[in-house]
Write an enzyme that holds these catalytic residues in place. Structure first.
Site, PDB file in Angstrom:
ATOM      1  N   SER A 108       0.847  -1.199   0.000  1.00 53.17           N
ATOM      2  CA  SER A 108       0.000   0.000   0.000  1.00 53.17           C
ATOM      3  C   SER A 108       0.881   1.248   0.000  1.00 53.17           C
ATOM      4  CB  SER A 108      -0.864   0.000   1.251  1.00 53.17           C
ATOM      5  OG  SER A 108      -1.445   1.271   1.441  1.00 53.17           O
ATOM      6  N   SER A 109       0.399   2.310  -0.647  1.00 53.65           N
ATOM      7  CA  SER A 109       1.215   3.531  -0.730  1.00 53.65           C
ATOM      8  C   SER A 109       1.399   4.206   0.630  1.00 53.65           C
ATOM      9  CB  SER A 109       0.590   4.525  -1.709  1.00 53.65           C
ATOM     10  OG  SER A 109      -0.645   4.993  -1.220  1.00 53.65           O
ATOM     11  N   CYS A 110       0.605   3.813   1.643  1.00 53.40           N
ATOM     12  CA  CYS A 110       0.753   4.442   2.964  1.00 53.40           C
ATOM     13  C   CYS A 110       1.973   3.926   3.705  1.00 53.40           C
ATOM     14  CB  CYS A 110      -0.495   4.247   3.809  1.00 53.40           C
ATOM     15  SG  CYS A 110      -0.681   2.565   4.356  1.00 53.40           S
ATOM     16  N   TYR A 137      -0.370  -0.720  10.509  1.00 56.74           N
ATOM     17  CA  TYR A 137      -0.678  -1.325   9.199  1.00 56.74           C
ATOM     18  C   TYR A 137       0.540  -1.249   8.276  1.00 56.74           C
ATOM     19  CZ  TYR A 137      -3.104  -1.766   4.660  1.00 56.74           C
ATOM     20  OH  TYR A 137      -3.517  -2.135   3.398  1.00 56.74           O
ATOM     21  N   LYS A 141       2.701  -4.199   6.409  1.00 62.00           N
ATOM     22  CA  LYS A 141       2.857  -4.270   4.949  1.00 62.00           C
ATOM     23  C   LYS A 141       4.332  -4.193   4.541  1.00 62.00           C
ATOM     24  CE  LYS A 141      -1.338  -4.760   3.374  1.00 62.00           C
ATOM     25  NZ  LYS A 141      -1.726  -5.863   2.486  1.00 62.00           N
ATOM     26  N   HIS A 180     -12.859   4.215   3.783  1.00 63.78           N
ATOM     27  CA  HIS A 180     -11.979   5.250   3.230  1.00 63.78           C
ATOM     28  C   HIS A 180     -12.822   6.452   2.796  1.00 63.78           C
ATOM     29  CE1 HIS A 180      -9.300   1.716   2.844  1.00 63.78           C
ATOM     30  NE2 HIS A 180      -8.402   2.601   3.174  1.00 63.78           N
TER      31      HIS A 180
HETATM   32  O1  GFB Z   1      -9.385   7.564   2.861  1.00 66.67           O
HETATM   33  P1  GFB Z   1      -8.769   7.837   4.178  1.00 66.67           P
HETATM   34  O2  GFB Z   1      -9.445   7.281   5.376  1.00 66.67           O
HETATM   35  O3  GFB Z   1      -7.317   7.302   4.139  1.00 66.67           O
HETATM   36  O4  GFB Z   1      -8.711   9.441   4.397  1.00 66.67           O
HETATM   37  P2  GFB Z   1      -5.799   7.799   4.168  1.00 66.67           P
HETATM   38  C1  GFB Z   1      -8.177  10.306   3.442  1.00 66.67           C
HETATM   39  C2  GFB Z   1      -8.406  11.754   3.844  1.00 66.67           C
HETATM   40  O5  GFB Z   1      -9.798  12.052   3.727  1.00 66.67           O
HETATM   41  C3  GFB Z   1      -8.017  12.110   5.280  1.00 66.67           C
HETATM   42  C4  GFB Z   1     -10.264  12.691   4.890  1.00 66.67           C
HETATM   43  O6  GFB Z   1      -7.420  13.374   5.293  1.00 66.67           O
HETATM   44  C5  GFB Z   1      -9.381  12.128   5.992  1.00 66.67           C
HETATM   45  O7  GFB Z   1      -9.387  12.965   7.138  1.00 66.67           O
HETATM   46  N1  GFB Z   1     -11.696  12.468   5.062  1.00 66.67           N
HETATM   47  C6  GFB Z   1     -12.674  13.410   4.951  1.00 66.67           C
HETATM   48  C7  GFB Z   1     -12.319  11.312   5.376  1.00 66.67           C
HETATM   49  N2  GFB Z   1     -13.862  12.915   5.228  1.00 66.67           N
HETATM   50  C8  GFB Z   1     -13.698  11.596   5.478  1.00 66.67           C
HETATM   51  C9  GFB Z   1     -14.597  10.541   5.814  1.00 66.67           C
HETATM   52  O8  GFB Z   1     -15.797  10.714   5.961  1.00 66.67           O
HETATM   53  N3  GFB Z   1     -14.036   9.301   5.961  1.00 66.67           N
HETATM   54  C10 GFB Z   1     -12.695   9.076   5.834  1.00 66.67           C
HETATM   55  N4  GFB Z   1     -12.229   7.835   5.981  1.00 66.67           N
HETATM   56  N5  GFB Z   1     -11.823  10.067   5.535  1.00 66.67           N
HETATM   57  C11 GFB Z   1      -5.507   5.304   4.754  1.00 66.67           C
HETATM   58  C12 GFB Z   1      -4.621   4.523   5.667  1.00 66.67           C
HETATM   59  O9  GFB Z   1      -5.119   6.611   4.921  1.00 66.67           O
HETATM   60  O10 GFB Z   1      -5.298   4.973   3.397  1.00 66.67           O
HETATM   61  C13 GFB Z   1      -4.615   3.092   5.368  1.00 66.67           C
HETATM   62  O11 GFB Z   1      -4.992   4.780   7.006  1.00 66.67           O
HETATM   63  C14 GFB Z   1      -4.638   2.746   3.877  1.00 66.67           C
HETATM   64  O12 GFB Z   1      -3.484   2.546   5.981  1.00 66.67           O
HETATM   65  C15 GFB Z   1      -5.458   3.689   3.041  1.00 66.67           C
HETATM   66  O13 GFB Z   1      -3.343   2.700   3.379  1.00 66.67           O
HETATM   67  C16 GFB Z   1      -5.213   3.515   1.547  1.00 66.67           C
HETATM   68  O14 GFB Z   1      -5.320   7.936   2.772  1.00 66.67           O
HETATM   69  O15 GFB Z   1      -5.576   8.990   5.034  1.00 66.67           O
END
Ligand code: GFB
Length: 308
Positions: A108-110, A137, A141, A180
């Site tokens: 994963s890119s994270c 996580y 990975k 996500h």
């Molecule tokens: O998609 P996301 O949860 O993953 O969040 P990450 C991306 C951005 O969207 C963050 C914002 O800055 C969140 O604060 N965001 C805004 C929201 N509204 C929302 C919402 O309603 N739900 C969510 N979930 N986010 C994950 C990693 O990070 O990416 C994992 O934690 C994994 O390890 C995944 O690799 C691909 O890109 O921040």
């Protein structure tokens, strides 16, 4: 990989595994081994060992994982570390013992450093500190990537790994606590439209940027790599383009047709400021994404919310 090769897709019910299965079926592959988590607990070493001894697959796509968005990663830290390590240790080690011809592991890119120079090249891995919200996580990975590399070097295996950017598509998770951002926003705007709510809450500041890839593009890329790539570099798979969360929210709002306000909740974490992948390696290997973000979101919105 022949059309009759015995292919095990670990995690075939998940978003990534189901996309790989769909793609391989479309291309005429016929010989699959599929076990859901009730039939085979991949964290159980003895059960995974006896499964591999009996089935002896030729090819393995390791898409089984505990995954989730920023909040799930930050909350279920022990489970993200333990379950991912167990699953990948068991599947990778048994693939070595049972002489699997080739294995592909989804990273994963994270797992790149939080403040990586952008766009992120494959060799920036392990050059800096990780994003704290998803460190467990990411550590799991990174261990998976290093297992593939180490088994190749010590035992002469052909195990490759890929580094997908943020994904979306069919079979995504729409639970607002664990999902996500992209599926979460589709659901939030859709429900707000149906209920004529005045506003929708979006997390963070809207400033972070993310790159989004449709999972059908990832499936095509991973089969392309399975056929055409051998090596220890975990290959980036993305579009090479990113978008701010603010602009993503505006885009989804307009696709859904929600007329109210967006309210930013900055008590929720932003996570990594940016993680745009450098995709020159996979492009030099002959693959480029096909599904543009707006088209992909429209298709997912139609299939998941309008045609039920
Ligand atoms: O998609 P996301 O949860 O993953 O969040 P990450 C991306 C951005 O969207 C963050 C914002 O800055 C969140 O604060 N965001 C805004 C929201 N509204 C929302 C919402 O309603 N739900 C969510 N979930 N986010 C994950 C990693 O990070 O990416 C994992 O934690 C994994 O390890 C995944 O690799 C691909 O890109 O921040």
């Amino acid at each position: 990989m022949k059309l009759s090769s015995k292919i095990y897709i670990a995690g075939h019910n998940g978003m990534v595994g189901s996309a790989v299965l769909r793609y391989l079926k479309q291309k005429g592959y016929t010989n699959f081994i599929l076990k859901d988590s009730k039939e085979l607990d991949l964290t159980d070493q003895l059960k995974v060992a006896s499964f591999f001894e009996k089935e002896k697959p030729d090819y393995v796509f390791l898409a089984a994982a505990k995954v989730g968005g920023i909040e799930a990663n930050n909350t279920f830290r022990a489970q993200f570390l333990y379950e991912n390590l167990m699953i990948q240790n068991n599947v990778i080690h048994q693939s070595y013992l049972q002489k699997v011809k080739k294995l592909l592991f989804f990273a994963s890119s994270c797992i790149y450093p939080k403040f990586s120079p952008q766009p992120i090249k494959e060799d920036y891995l392990l050059t800096g500190l990780l994003e704290p919200t998803n460190e467990p996580y990411a550590i799991a990975k990174i261990a998976g990537v290093k297992m593939c590399e180490s088994y190749n070097k010590q035992y002469g295996c052909d195990f490759i790994s890929v580094m997908p950017t943020n994904l979306y598509g069919p079979n995504d998770n729409y639970d607002l606590k664990t999902s996500h951002v992209l599926p979460a926003l589709l659901r939030k705007f859709h429900e707000a439209k149906l209920q004529s709510s005045p506003s929708v809450e979006v997390w963070g500041t809207g400033m972070p940027k993310r790159e989004f890839l449709h999972v059908d593009d990832l499936a095509e890329a991973s089969v392309h790599l399975m056929k055409n790539y051998t090596g220890n570099v975990s290959v980036n798979v993305g579009t090479g383009e990113d978008i701010s969360i603010k602009n993503l929210a505006e885009l989804i709002k307009s696709i859904v047709g929600f007329k109210g306000e967006i309210v930013w909740n900055d008590s929720k974490p932003d996570g990594t400021p940016r993680k745009l992948l450098d995709v020159s390696l996979i492009q030099s290997l002959g693959w480029k994404h096909k599904i543009e973000l707006e088209d992909g979101i429209k298709a997912v919105y139609k299939n998941e919310f309008l045609e039920q």
